[in-house]
Every structure is written in structure tokens, then in C-alpha cells.
Design a protein around this motif. Sequence first.
Motif, mmCIF file in Angstrom:
data_model
loop_
_atom_site.group_PDB
_atom_site.id
_atom_site.type_symbol
_atom_site.label_atom_id
_atom_site.label_comp_id
_atom_site.label_asym_id
_atom_site.label_seq_id
_atom_site.Cartn_x
_atom_site.Cartn_y
_atom_site.Cartn_z
ATOM 1 N N ALA A 117 51.358 43.692 26.835
ATOM 2 C CA ALA A 117 50.293 43.677 25.836
ATOM 3 C C ALA A 117 49.571 42.350 25.807
ATOM 4 N N GLY A 118 50.167 41.339 26.430
ATOM 5 C CA GLY A 118 49.563 40.029 26.403
ATOM 6 C C GLY A 118 48.345 39.894 27.303
ATOM 7 N N HIS A 119 47.921 40.995 27.988
ATOM 8 C CA HIS A 119 46.723 40.912 28.826
ATOM 9 C C HIS A 119 45.509 40.535 27.998
ATOM 10 N N GLY A 120 45.519 40.958 26.710
ATOM 11 C CA GLY A 120 44.495 40.507 25.774
ATOM 12 C C GLY A 120 43.069 40.713 26.215
ATOM 13 N N GLY A 121 42.776 41.868 26.811
ATOM 14 C CA GLY A 121 41.378 42.176 27.087
ATOM 15 C C GLY A 121 40.838 41.542 28.356
ATOM 16 N N ARG A 122 41.688 40.938 29.191
ATOM 17 C CA ARG A 122 41.224 40.369 30.457
ATOM 18 C C ARG A 122 41.670 41.279 31.603
ATOM 19 N N ALA A 171 47.797 52.445 28.695
ATOM 20 C CA ALA A 171 47.024 51.579 29.601
ATOM 21 C C ALA A 171 45.875 50.905 28.855
ATOM 22 N N VAL A 172 45.227 51.658 27.954
ATOM 23 C CA VAL A 172 44.140 51.087 27.136
ATOM 24 C C VAL A 172 44.675 49.921 26.307
ATOM 25 N N ALA A 173 45.851 50.135 25.689
ATOM 26 C CA ALA A 173 46.437 49.094 24.838
ATOM 27 C C ALA A 173 46.862 47.878 25.669
ATOM 28 N N GLU A 174 47.473 48.133 26.825
ATOM 29 C CA GLU A 174 47.953 47.028 27.668
ATOM 30 C C GLU A 174 46.814 46.159 28.175
ATOM 31 N N LEU A 175 45.732 46.802 28.578
ATOM 32 C CA LEU A 175 44.612 46.053 29.152
ATOM 33 C C LEU A 175 43.642 45.537 28.086
ATOM 34 N N TYR A 181 41.378 47.455 26.725
ATOM 35 C CA TYR A 181 40.088 48.050 27.097
ATOM 36 C C TYR A 181 39.309 48.468 25.857
ATOM 37 N N VAL A 182 38.033 48.083 25.808
ATOM 38 C CA VAL A 182 37.145 48.505 24.719
ATOM 39 C C VAL A 182 35.947 49.194 25.363
#
Length: 351
Positions: free
Chosen positions: A2-7, A51-55, A57-58
Motif C-alpha cells: 500500500a505504500g506505493h502511494g499513487g506512484r 490493485a487499485v488500492a495498492e497502486l 490509482y485514481v
Amino acid sequence: MAGHGGRSRSGGRPTLEEVAARAGVGRGTVSRVINGSPRVSDATRAAVEAAVAELGYVPNTAARALAANRTDSIALVVPEPETRFFAEPYFSDMLRGVGAELSDTEMQLLLIFAGSDRERRRLAQYLAAHRVDGVLLVSVHADDPLPDLLAQLEIPAVISGPRSAAETLASVDSDNYGGGRSAVEHLIQRGRRKIAHITGRLDVYGAQRRVDGYRDALRDAGHRADDQLIEPGDFTEEGGRRAMATLLSRRPDLDAVFAGSDVMAAGARQILRKEGRRIPDDVALVGYDDSAIARHMDPPLTSVRQPIEEMGRRMIDLLLTEIADRRPPTSRDLDRRQMVLATELVPRTSS
């Protein structure tokens, strides 16, 4: 994770494609989950949501803002007369693939013919009113104004085969060059030397690529491509008859014909029979599409199979991605948006 934080891996905003890769599903499936389609299994939905949560993604905010105004409809636009649509198996196979892929969604499919200037004008007005979420454009000619209109209106669109090598719209095509090449290589292997080609409409890029494959196969086998053995057709049975009659009058010594569609091959066969030429003893015959026509012809027709239903499915997959992830395409995107599927020669007794 989950630490990918949108990157994303590329350091920018995560893309729908990266979500699909992480979840191990197609982009169209991700689109369906994001758009709330009930026609997705619980396991698939859970994988996509993880996958949406991990990455992080918005979905594109502008696209989400437009969601309330969604029509939940897609137009399949055929810039041809209705008679051609119902006469050629290519179109019904394409429609079957499109329908099968859309059955998993809440989208309605509209079939629109635009074979005349009047129909095109009416379609332009319809599209300008944004009454559909996206457009599939089948059988596109080089001078067709519809693709540019769709780009101008910023309506997501996918076309069945690029208009040229410089195509910017998303497209799904079969390997027309490889298909044309394999047809001629097969005829050369069977000992044929004076191989004629009945082309499709040459304002269609796919037909041009089949001619390129024909020429290169002859050249690489040490034979010169003779322009007297090439005659334009128009993908119709009557066009096949006309072209075959012209070729026989010009080069009565020809010993093989590669027709750019099974429908044209059927027309060519009628003329060959009428002129007393036995197939394949006197003249070998190869078609293109591997439609039901090829299997039921007498003798059964050797033909190049293109995966038309699969092309229809892939077009929907790409279009749902375009609808769900509206953003200007990057050069990297263009690679995945120009899809080419393999062809395969299916030998039968006509050659």
C-alpha cells in the motif's frame, strides 16, 4: 504494498494499464469494475480493487465528472452501404466478437451505417450531440472524414485497421502484410509461377499491405511482380468477377490467383469455371478471411484466416479503456493502442 502511494513504475500517475497488469486481467475488465458493471466475478472485482488500492490509482477526474452524463452506449459505425454489410461474412464475424465482449457490460450497442454523404452528415450531427460514449469504426477508407471528426469531438474511438502507417487513433488489425505474403509463398511452393492478385479497395490500408506482401513474396523467391497480373477489386463478388475476367483477357497464361477476400475469390471462381479453367489443375485459387464461404466452396478454398471475432473483442477492450481513462495518449500508449493480430494460411483443395 500500500505504500506505493499513487506512484507508478514509471514515476508518474498510475495508469489503468498498470492496474490491469497488477490484477492479472485485461484493461477492459478493469474498466468494467471501475464503472460498476455487475457482470464481473467477485474474485475478479476483489483483485482489481486490491490493485487499485495498492497502486493508488485514481481515474481521470474529468472523466469521472462526466460519468453522470454517460449514455452507456457505443456506436459501431460502418461507412459502407447496408447491402455490403449483410453480404460479407467479415462484418457479421466482427459484430459477433463485439457483441460477445459487450455482454459483460451494461453498454448498449448501436449499429449505424454511413455509406452515403447524407448518412455521414446525419451521423456527424448525432455524434456532435455526444449521444454515445465511444465509437467503433469498421472498414475505414483513407479519405474518410469520420476519424478526424471523432478526434475533433474528443469522442473515444477505435478503428478496425489504421488508415496509414502514421495512424494516431487506436486501432486493431490483422497482419495483412504477413497474410498476403503467406498466400503467395504457398502458391510458389505448389509450383505456381504466374500468380495474379485481385486486390481489395486500394484506399484501404489493409488492402495495400496485402499487395506489399504479395510483391515481396514474389521478389524474395526470385520472381518479378508483373503489374499486368495485379487487378483492383472492391471486396465484392461482382468485383471479383470483373477483375478475373480482366486478368484472363490480359494474361491468359496465369496459373494462380490470390484474391483479397473469400467473397472476391467466389466471383473469380465463377469466371474461371465459365472459361473452362479447372481449379486447381489449371489455376490455383487462394482467398482471404477463411469465412464460411471458403469452407463451402467447390472445391473448398485455401484461405488466409484473420481472427475477425477476436479483433472485435479487442476493439471493445481498447474502447472501454479509452472511455474509462480519458487522457491525452503518450507515445508509449500509441504502441498498445495499435494492435496487430496474427494471420494463418488454411490450405484446402483449391490450391
